[in-house]
Scaffold this active site. Sequence first.
Site, PDB file in Angstrom:
ATOM      1  N   LEU A   2      -5.386  11.410 -18.247  1.00 37.40           N
ATOM      2  CA  LEU A   2      -4.116  10.726 -17.949  1.00 37.40           C
ATOM      3  C   LEU A   2      -4.394   9.322 -17.431  1.00 37.40           C
ATOM      4  CD1 LEU A   2      -2.163  13.628 -16.196  1.00 37.40           C
ATOM      5  CD2 LEU A   2      -2.359  13.086 -18.638  1.00 37.40           C
ATOM      6  N   ALA A   3      -3.959   8.336 -18.202  1.00 36.80           N
ATOM      7  CA  ALA A   3      -4.318   6.956 -17.840  1.00 36.80           C
ATOM      8  C   ALA A   3      -3.201   5.979 -18.166  1.00 36.80           C
ATOM      9  CB  ALA A   3      -5.595   6.562 -18.569  1.00 36.80           C
TER      10      ALA A   3
ATOM     11  N   ARG B  91       0.778   1.232  -6.276  1.00 38.22           N
ATOM     12  CA  ARG B  91       0.248   1.161  -4.912  1.00 38.22           C
ATOM     13  C   ARG B  91      -1.017   0.302  -4.810  1.00 38.22           C
ATOM     14  NH1 ARG B  91       0.575   7.658  -4.413  1.00 38.22           N
ATOM     15  NH2 ARG B  91       0.519   7.396  -6.696  1.00 38.22           N
TER      16      ARG B  91
ATOM     17  N   LYS C 234      -4.277   0.279 -12.876  1.00 39.91           N
ATOM     18  CA  LYS C 234      -5.090   1.035 -11.930  1.00 39.91           C
ATOM     19  C   LYS C 234      -6.394   1.573 -12.502  1.00 39.91           C
ATOM     20  CE  LYS C 234      -3.675   5.083 -10.239  1.00 39.91           C
ATOM     21  NZ  LYS C 234      -2.984   5.983  -9.288  1.00 39.91           N
TER      22      LYS C 234
ATOM     23  N   GLN D  66       2.145   6.827 -24.086  1.00 41.87           N
ATOM     24  CA  GLN D  66       3.296   7.261 -23.283  1.00 41.87           C
ATOM     25  C   GLN D  66       4.066   5.983 -22.964  1.00 41.87           C
ATOM     26  OE1 GLN D  66       2.565   8.451 -19.238  1.00 41.87           O
ATOM     27  NE2 GLN D  66       4.308   9.845 -19.173  1.00 41.87           N
TER      28      GLN D  66
ATOM     29  N   GLU E  23       4.443  18.916  -4.361  1.00 42.76           N
ATOM     30  CA  GLU E  23       4.053  17.520  -4.137  1.00 42.76           C
ATOM     31  C   GLU E  23       4.320  17.132  -2.681  1.00 42.76           C
ATOM     32  OE1 GLU E  23       2.429  15.288  -6.360  1.00 42.76           O
ATOM     33  OE2 GLU E  23       2.169  17.349  -7.012  1.00 42.76           O
TER      34      GLU E  23
ATOM     35  N   ASN F 141      -4.249  19.904  -4.562  1.00 47.66           N
ATOM     36  CA  ASN F 141      -4.438  19.817  -6.007  1.00 47.66           C
ATOM     37  C   ASN F 141      -5.236  18.548  -6.291  1.00 47.66           C
ATOM     38  OD1 ASN F 141      -4.151  19.683  -8.802  1.00 47.66           O
ATOM     39  ND2 ASN F 141      -2.070  18.842  -8.678  1.00 47.66           N
TER      40      ASN F 141
ATOM     41  N   ASN G  82     -32.080 -32.230 -19.984  1.00 48.83           N
ATOM     42  CA  ASN G  82     -31.775 -31.530 -21.241  1.00 48.83           C
ATOM     43  C   ASN G  82     -30.439 -31.908 -21.849  1.00 48.83           C
ATOM     44  OD1 ASN G  82     -30.451 -30.304 -19.044  1.00 48.83           O
ATOM     45  ND2 ASN G  82     -30.203 -28.390 -20.165  1.00 48.83           N
TER      46      ASN G  82
ATOM     47  N   ALA H   2     -47.432 -38.116 -11.662  1.00 51.58           N
ATOM     48  CA  ALA H   2     -46.292 -37.918 -10.766  1.00 51.58           C
ATOM     49  C   ALA H   2     -45.309 -39.074 -10.878  1.00 51.58           C
ATOM     50  CB  ALA H   2     -46.791 -37.797  -9.333  1.00 51.58           C
TER      51      ALA H   2
HETATM   52  C1  UD1 Z   1      -1.157  13.687  -8.744  1.00 50.54           C
HETATM   53  C2  UD1 Z   1      -0.593  15.114  -8.630  1.00 50.54           C
HETATM   54  C3  UD1 Z   1      -0.922  15.657  -7.248  1.00 50.54           C
HETATM   55  C4  UD1 Z   1      -2.415  15.619  -7.003  1.00 50.54           C
HETATM   56  C5  UD1 Z   1      -2.980  14.226  -7.239  1.00 50.54           C
HETATM   57  C6  UD1 Z   1      -4.491  14.258  -7.244  1.00 50.54           C
HETATM   58  C7  UD1 Z   1       1.424  15.135 -10.007  1.00 50.54           C
HETATM   59  C8  UD1 Z   1       2.902  15.111 -10.022  1.00 50.54           C
HETATM   60  N1  UD1 Z   1       0.837  15.056  -8.820  1.00 50.54           N
HETATM   61  O1  UD1 Z   1      -0.473  12.891  -7.785  1.00 50.54           O
HETATM   62  O2  UD1 Z   1      -0.452  17.006  -7.148  1.00 50.54           O
HETATM   63  O3  UD1 Z   1      -2.695  16.056  -5.687  1.00 50.54           O
HETATM   64  O4  UD1 Z   1      -2.564  13.708  -8.527  1.00 50.54           O
HETATM   65  O5  UD1 Z   1      -5.057  12.987  -7.276  1.00 50.54           O
HETATM   66  O6  UD1 Z   1       0.820  15.258 -11.045  1.00 50.54           O
HETATM   67  N2  UD1 Z   1       0.021   9.163 -15.122  1.00 50.54           N
HETATM   68  C9  UD1 Z   1       0.395   8.991 -16.428  1.00 50.54           C
HETATM   69  N3  UD1 Z   1       1.716   8.988 -16.753  1.00 50.54           N
HETATM   70  C10 UD1 Z   1       2.676   9.177 -15.836  1.00 50.54           C
HETATM   71  C11 UD1 Z   1       2.298   9.372 -14.486  1.00 50.54           C
HETATM   72  C12 UD1 Z   1       0.974   9.369 -14.161  1.00 50.54           C
HETATM   73  O7  UD1 Z   1      -0.458   8.822 -17.309  1.00 50.54           O
HETATM   74  O8  UD1 Z   1       3.871   9.190 -16.210  1.00 50.54           O
HETATM   75  C13 UD1 Z   1      -1.419   9.169 -14.775  1.00 50.54           C
HETATM   76  C14 UD1 Z   1      -1.805   8.056 -13.830  1.00 50.54           C
HETATM   77  O9  UD1 Z   1      -2.236   6.905 -14.535  1.00 50.54           O
HETATM   78  C15 UD1 Z   1      -2.926   8.688 -13.024  1.00 50.54           C
HETATM   79  C16 UD1 Z   1      -2.630  10.172 -13.087  1.00 50.54           C
HETATM   80  O10 UD1 Z   1      -1.709  10.373 -14.138  1.00 50.54           O
HETATM   81  O11 UD1 Z   1      -4.186   8.440 -13.613  1.00 50.54           O
HETATM   82  C17 UD1 Z   1      -2.052  10.719 -11.785  1.00 50.54           C
HETATM   83  O12 UD1 Z   1      -0.851  10.030 -11.488  1.00 50.54           O
HETATM   84  P1  UD1 Z   1      -0.543   9.522 -10.021  1.00 50.54           P
HETATM   85  O13 UD1 Z   1       0.777   8.831 -10.048  1.00 50.54           O
HETATM   86  O14 UD1 Z   1      -1.678   8.824  -9.452  1.00 50.54           O
HETATM   87  O15 UD1 Z   1      -0.319  10.943  -9.287  1.00 50.54           O
HETATM   88  P2  UD1 Z   1      -0.509  11.290  -7.759  1.00 50.54           P
HETATM   89  O16 UD1 Z   1       0.676  10.815  -7.015  1.00 50.54           O
HETATM   90  O17 UD1 Z   1      -1.823  10.840  -7.283  1.00 50.54           O
HETATM   91 CA    CA Z   2      -3.427   9.589  -8.118  1.00 51.39          CA
END
Ligand code: UD1
Ligand code: CA
Length: 457
Positions: free
Chosen positions: A9-10, A16, A23, A73, A155, A170, A386, A423
Amino acid sequence: MSNRYAVILAAGQGTRMKSKLYKVLHPVCGKPMVEHVLEQVKHANMNKIVTVVGHGAELVQAQLGDRSEFVLQAEQLGTAHAVMQAKDRLQNKDGITLVVCGDTPLITAETMSSLIQHHEEQQAKATILTAHQEKPDGYGRIIRDENGLVKRIVEHKDANESERSVKEVNTGTYCFDNRALFKALENVSNDNVQGEYYLPDVIEILQTEGETIGAFQTAEASETLGVNDRVALSQAEGLMRARINEKHMRSGVSIIDPDNTYISNEAVIGRDTVIYPGTVILGETTIGEDCVVGPGSEFKDSTIGDRTSIKQSVVHDSAVGSDVTIGPFAHIRPQSSIGDEVKIGNFVEIKKASFGKASKASHLSYIGDAEVGSDVNIGCGSITVNYDGKKKHLTTIEDNVFVGCNSNLVAPVKIGKGAYVAAGSTITKDVPGEALSIARARQENKEGYAGKIHSKN
Ligand code: UD1
Ligand code: CA
């Protein structure tokens, strides 16, 4: 063994982080977070890797290249919605799917494999990688029933006081039965504080259907750090730095102060090399055995031989031989090649130049766009001229040449084998081998003249 798929997931912006840079592209020990994650996923042997991209999609894709497939996405509606984007690529496949976040750069292939093994042994439909966090703020909490079985994940923002006191979190890494995952995703809603489709909700959905949910609590909690802001980024950097430094120390490198030594994951360092504080070793740098490097030195994409000593100096994109002494305060700029037994002393800058065996530039020189032979001595303060304002020109200095102090070698120019440059000369024409070249105003002494000046005052 069942087929293994991975979803990274990226797509998030990383609000933040308060940054122009997306990020997952923020570097940890010189490499984007998502790159660390992909490398470890690769080591865990997957049949297919799908990365979900959104914010900065093109940049993330360019970073990972053909090592992953990509799905877009377009709108970031939550982590469940993100996984859903991989539906066309995965939904009808038998096997297991590992889901990892691009912002957990410390996770290792070993931990992923342990998670998969646990999942398979328990014959679970979903297994969460959990960790004990003394400060669980921000993480989803693992809610278990009276028998200790996982019921759901809540959450942080949705949790009540008692749920927030739970320290099992988690980590954002999960293993799912692939078909069960995509079926359950259909039923995830966005009825929560953030109005997002949460991937963790899949757990409760499967649990309610009576499926087996596993939880594998890793002993390596520090591996699971999720980087949401710059404070966590610096923590990740510190943890990764410690991991890399420990790897080198265990394989025979002495690091005087690991908290002040910064080494890339790709660097290769030989045994019995000693690294002093404030040394930064970046990119694909190789350092041989029995070297002494630092304090205060920086290397990037360079190769250093054995028994070489480099102090308070910078070496970028260059090759340095064995038994070489560099510094203090030397700058070896890109495309330089320093032969064995060479000595480059204080305040010497070398750019796109080669030095043959045992040549010396011991003090205060600039040698750029030059080919220097072996056993050459470049005296203090001598430089290659040079640049004519438009073009760079080559200086060739053949073997056994002696360049006297404070000489200017105006390129293009060649100093033949065994020649001497007196020199203070400004050399504008080639010097034949074995010749002595003097190119400076002749000295004239006016006898008694100083006395006349003194008497006037
Ligand atoms: C998420 C988890 C949380 C966990 C934590 C661990 C959820 C709802 N929460 O929270 O339970 O403890 O990770 O680090 O999953 N991303 C997408 N598309 C989106 C949203 C996020 O690709 O629509 C990706 C972000 O780029 C990131 C990852 O998913 O790499 C996690 O998203 P982030 O918003 O950081 O979730 P957390 O609030 O950290
Ligand atoms: Ca995160």
